[in-house]
Design a protein around this motif. Structure first.
Motif, PDB file in Angstrom:
ATOM      1  N   LEU A 155      -1.640  30.645 -52.936  1.00 60.30           N
ATOM      2  CA  LEU A 155      -1.319  29.258 -53.292  1.00 60.30           C
ATOM      3  C   LEU A 155       0.012  29.148 -54.037  1.00 60.30           C
ATOM      4  N   LEU A 156       0.442  30.216 -54.694  1.00 62.18           N
ATOM      5  CA  LEU A 156       1.715  30.187 -55.422  1.00 62.18           C
ATOM      6  C   LEU A 156       2.909  30.018 -54.481  1.00 62.18           C
ATOM      7  N   PRO A 157       3.092  30.928 -53.478  1.00 57.46           N
ATOM      8  CA  PRO A 157       4.215  30.693 -52.550  1.00 57.46           C
ATOM      9  C   PRO A 157       4.037  29.443 -51.705  1.00 57.46           C
ATOM     10  N   LEU A 158       2.778  29.092 -51.393  1.00 58.83           N
ATOM     11  CA  LEU A 158       2.536  27.872 -50.618  1.00 58.83           C
ATOM     12  C   LEU A 158       2.988  26.633 -51.405  1.00 58.83           C
ATOM     13  N   THR A 159       2.674  26.606 -52.700  1.00 61.33           N
ATOM     14  CA  THR A 159       3.114  25.497 -53.545  1.00 61.33           C
ATOM     15  C   THR A 159       4.631  25.424 -53.611  1.00 61.33           C
ATOM     16  N   PHE A 160       5.264  26.587 -53.768  1.00 55.80           N
ATOM     17  CA  PHE A 160       6.728  26.611 -53.795  1.00 55.80           C
ATOM     18  C   PHE A 160       7.295  26.074 -52.490  1.00 55.80           C
ATOM     19  N   TYR A 161       6.741  26.518 -51.366  1.00 53.40           N
ATOM     20  CA  TYR A 161       7.260  26.081 -50.065  1.00 53.40           C
ATOM     21  C   TYR A 161       7.098  24.568 -49.898  1.00 53.40           C
ATOM     22  N   ILE A 162       5.931  24.048 -50.241  1.00 49.43           N
ATOM     23  CA  ILE A 162       5.693  22.612 -50.056  1.00 49.43           C
ATOM     24  C   ILE A 162       6.597  21.778 -50.961  1.00 49.43           C
ATOM     25  N   LEU A 163       6.683  22.162 -52.233  1.00 44.94           N
ATOM     26  CA  LEU A 163       7.429  21.336 -53.185  1.00 44.94           C
ATOM     27  C   LEU A 163       8.948  21.465 -53.045  1.00 44.94           C
ATOM     28  N   TRP A 164       9.442  22.625 -52.620  1.00 44.11           N
ATOM     29  CA  TRP A 164      10.885  22.834 -52.577  1.00 44.11           C
ATOM     30  C   TRP A 164      11.461  22.990 -51.173  1.00 44.11           C
ATOM     31  N   ARG A 165      10.606  22.991 -50.145  1.00 46.41           N
ATOM     32  CA  ARG A 165      11.117  23.211 -48.789  1.00 46.41           C
ATOM     33  C   ARG A 165      10.643  22.168 -47.787  1.00 46.41           C
ATOM     34  N   ALA A 223       9.848  17.780 -46.841  1.00 48.84           N
ATOM     35  CA  ALA A 223      10.185  16.405 -47.200  1.00 48.84           C
ATOM     36  C   ALA A 223       9.143  15.818 -48.147  1.00 48.84           C
ATOM     37  N   PHE A 224       7.867  16.175 -47.925  1.00 46.38           N
ATOM     38  CA  PHE A 224       6.813  15.677 -48.808  1.00 46.38           C
ATOM     39  C   PHE A 224       7.007  16.193 -50.232  1.00 46.38           C
ATOM     40  N   GLY A 225       7.359  17.461 -50.355  1.00 46.06           N
ATOM     41  CA  GLY A 225       7.621  18.026 -51.677  1.00 46.06           C
ATOM     42  C   GLY A 225       8.809  17.364 -52.354  1.00 46.06           C
ATOM     43  N   LEU A 226       9.832  17.026 -51.562  1.00 47.43           N
ATOM     44  CA  LEU A 226      10.993  16.333 -52.123  1.00 47.43           C
ATOM     45  C   LEU A 226      10.593  14.961 -52.663  1.00 47.43           C
ATOM     46  N   ARG A 227       9.687  14.278 -51.957  1.00 42.60           N
ATOM     47  CA  ARG A 227       9.211  12.973 -52.446  1.00 42.60           C
ATOM     48  C   ARG A 227       8.462  13.135 -53.768  1.00 42.60           C
ATOM     49  N   ILE A 228       7.628  14.170 -53.856  1.00 40.75           N
ATOM     50  CA  ILE A 228       6.889  14.402 -55.100  1.00 40.75           C
ATOM     51  C   ILE A 228       7.846  14.658 -56.252  1.00 40.75           C
ATOM     52  N   ARG A 229       8.827  15.516 -56.039  1.00 43.50           N
ATOM     53  CA  ARG A 229       9.764  15.845 -57.114  1.00 43.50           C
ATOM     54  C   ARG A 229      10.659  14.661 -57.477  1.00 43.50           C
ATOM     55  N   SER A 230      10.996  13.853 -56.477  1.00 44.10           N
ATOM     56  CA  SER A 230      11.801  12.662 -56.773  1.00 44.10           C
ATOM     57  C   SER A 230      10.999  11.654 -57.598  1.00 44.10           C
ATOM     58  N   ALA A 231       9.671  11.587 -57.345  1.00 50.13           N
ATOM     59  CA  ALA A 231       8.820  10.700 -58.145  1.00 50.13           C
ATOM     60  C   ALA A 231       8.751  11.162 -59.589  1.00 50.13           C
ATOM     61  N   GLY A 232       8.922  12.455 -59.819  1.00 45.39           N
ATOM     62  CA  GLY A 232       8.902  12.980 -61.178  1.00 45.39           C
ATOM     63  C   GLY A 232      10.248  12.955 -61.867  1.00 45.39           C
ATOM     64  N   GLU A 233      11.315  12.885 -61.081  1.00 48.26           N
ATOM     65  CA  GLU A 233      12.661  12.858 -61.672  1.00 48.26           C
ATOM     66  C   GLU A 233      13.164  11.430 -61.891  1.00 48.26           C
ATOM     67  N   ASN A 234      13.055  10.595 -60.843  1.00 47.41           N
ATOM     68  CA  ASN A 234      13.511   9.203 -60.958  1.00 47.41           C
ATOM     69  C   ASN A 234      12.741   8.370 -59.929  1.00 47.41           C
TER      70      ASN A 234
END
Length: 435
Positions: free
Chosen positions: A222-232, A234-245
């Motif tokens: 789940l660790l590399p899977l989480t990294f891949y989803i959040l940083w690689r 489009a869905f992960g980019l949306r999550i991180r953008s919701a946390g940044e701005n």
């Protein structure tokens, strides 16, 4: 040189530094074992226990990572873990381990959903909602235990009580790597030699590769899977953008509410999975078995700077401290020597940096008195730790028991100097509002 090439070079450099750091850490542990005489420091039994104890902490930390990357602070991980343990124990004794897995995941996800409704929809302060979840989890599970496990029920006849469920019916079989679990047990033979470094590596490999619970493998993946989803993705980019701005994400067409909901529900499911793993270890639900691991998981996530790799290091550190104090209360004193050696390395690196800065007046001026203050504090700490190691034969049992929690505070104190949380973490979001 292109930006992509530079980024790739940085990643390779971090990878190499990680390998060098791991090698140095094993070398230091071997040195501490030889000097102190406590073989449990690198024994296969200690590392096997450390792996089991690190998994629920890591899963709780992953839960916090998903939530906070979406901008929702989740200190309710402990309550969600408690709900996961109770429902896993309740389903496990009736329908087996797979039902326990599903029930624990769903219970944790429901806890995450409650937190999402309170914070995202109704705008409740994230800390207050998390505290409420932590109070609600133990309260609800105690009520359910008193209703379903009271004397005279079918469950009570199977060994249940107000604070425990009946044993789980069936367990998933454990796995071992073929080369490391041969009939000759060559790793065990090397470990018993107590040779410097060689027996330590054998003990570490033996503890991490033999009789591994399948859920451990799932947690590690789940660790590399989480990294891949959040940083690689489009869905992960949306999550991180919701946390940044989230307002900028909204202007680009991201459904911020939906994104935050998904992340927080996944967060609860991860915490529930950590509770399931605790039930797998004890084969049943026991009241209070989480033992604050939800909070330690949150600390591991912060130590890891809201990234899966750093989270794994933090969870491993806390799991190892917990395992060592369970295996040998006397060996806990080796942490004094271990810390002293690490501070010695830190002082050496710092002195080298200051000496090189002397040849460059601008850098020397920037270093200032603060660098020398930190250096003096580190050197003083090293002296104190060496003195404690030489004078303290055995720590009081009360202190040994809270060692992981003390280590949590110390690690956060050190890590706080380099942390960078998501910019909108904990911020109340309302669609269309100007920010």
């Amino acid at each position: 040189m292109s930006t992509a090439t530079l980024n790739e070079a940085r990643r390779v450099r971090k990878y190499h530094l990680g390998l060098i750091g791991a090698a140095v850490l094993i070398l230091v542990m071997s040195l501490v074992r030889v000097i102190s005489g406590y073989d449990d420091i690198t024994s296969s039994g200690t590392f096997s226990a450390a792996l089991l104890l690190a998994v629920p902490i890591g899963l709780a930390g992953l839960g916090g990572l998903w939530s906070e990357r979406a901008g929702v602070v989740n200190i309710g991980l402990e309550g969600m873990m408690v709900m996961g343990t109770w429902f896993a124990g309740w389903a496990g004794y009736q329908w087996g381990w797979f039902a326990a897995l599903v029930a624990g995941l769903l219970a944790g996800a429901i806890g995450g959903l409650l937190h999402a409704v309170a914070t995202i929809t109704f705008g409740v302060d994230h800390i207050i909602s998390g505290v409420a979840i932590n109070l609600l989890g133990p309260g609800v599970t105690r009520f359910l235990s008193e209703v379903l496990y009271k004397e005279g029920t079918a469950a009570s006849k199977m060994g249940a009580g107000i604070t425990t469920s009946p044993p789980m019916s069936g367990q998933p079989s454990t796995w071992s790597l073929p080369f490391f679990s041969a009939q000759t047990d060559w790793l065990g033979s090397l470990e018993k030699t107590h040779w410097f470094l060689i027996s330590d590596v054998a003990g570490i490999l033996g503890g991490l590769t033999r009789n591994v619970n399948p859920l451990v493998i799932v947690a590690v993946l789940l660790l590399p899977l989480t990294f891949y989803i959040l940083w690689r993705t489009a869905f992960g980019l949306r999550i991180r953008s919701a946390g940044e701005n989230p307002w900028a994400a909204e202007s680009l067409g991201v459904n911020v509410y939906f994104t935050k909901y998904v992340a927080v529900v996944i967060s609860g499911a991860m915490a529930g999975l950590g509770g399931v793993f605790l039930v797998f270890i004890t084969t049943k639900y026991v009241e209070g078995q989480t033992g604050g691991r939800g909070f330690i998981g949150l600390a591991a996530m912060i130590f890891g700077n809201w990234r899966p790799g750093g989270l794994a290091v933090g969870a491993s550190l806390f799991g190892y401290a917990d395992a060592l104090q369970l295996r040998s209360s006397q060996a806990v004193t080796s942490f004094f020597l271990f810390g002293a050696i690490l501070l010695l390395i830190y002082v050496g690196v710092k002195v080298r940096g200051l000496l090189s800065a002397r040849s460059q007046p601008v850098e020397a001026a920037v270093a200032g008195a603060r660098e020398y203050t930190v250096l003096a504090a580190a050197f003083g700490g090293m002296i104190v730790l060496v003195w404690l190691f030489m004078t303290v034969d055995k720590l009081p049992n009360e202190f040994v028991f809270i060692t992981p929690h003390v280590l949590t505070l110390l690690v956060l104190l050190v890590a706080s100097q380099r942390l960078r949380m998501p910019a909108a973490d904990g911020v109340r979001y309302r669609r269309g509002e100007n920010h």
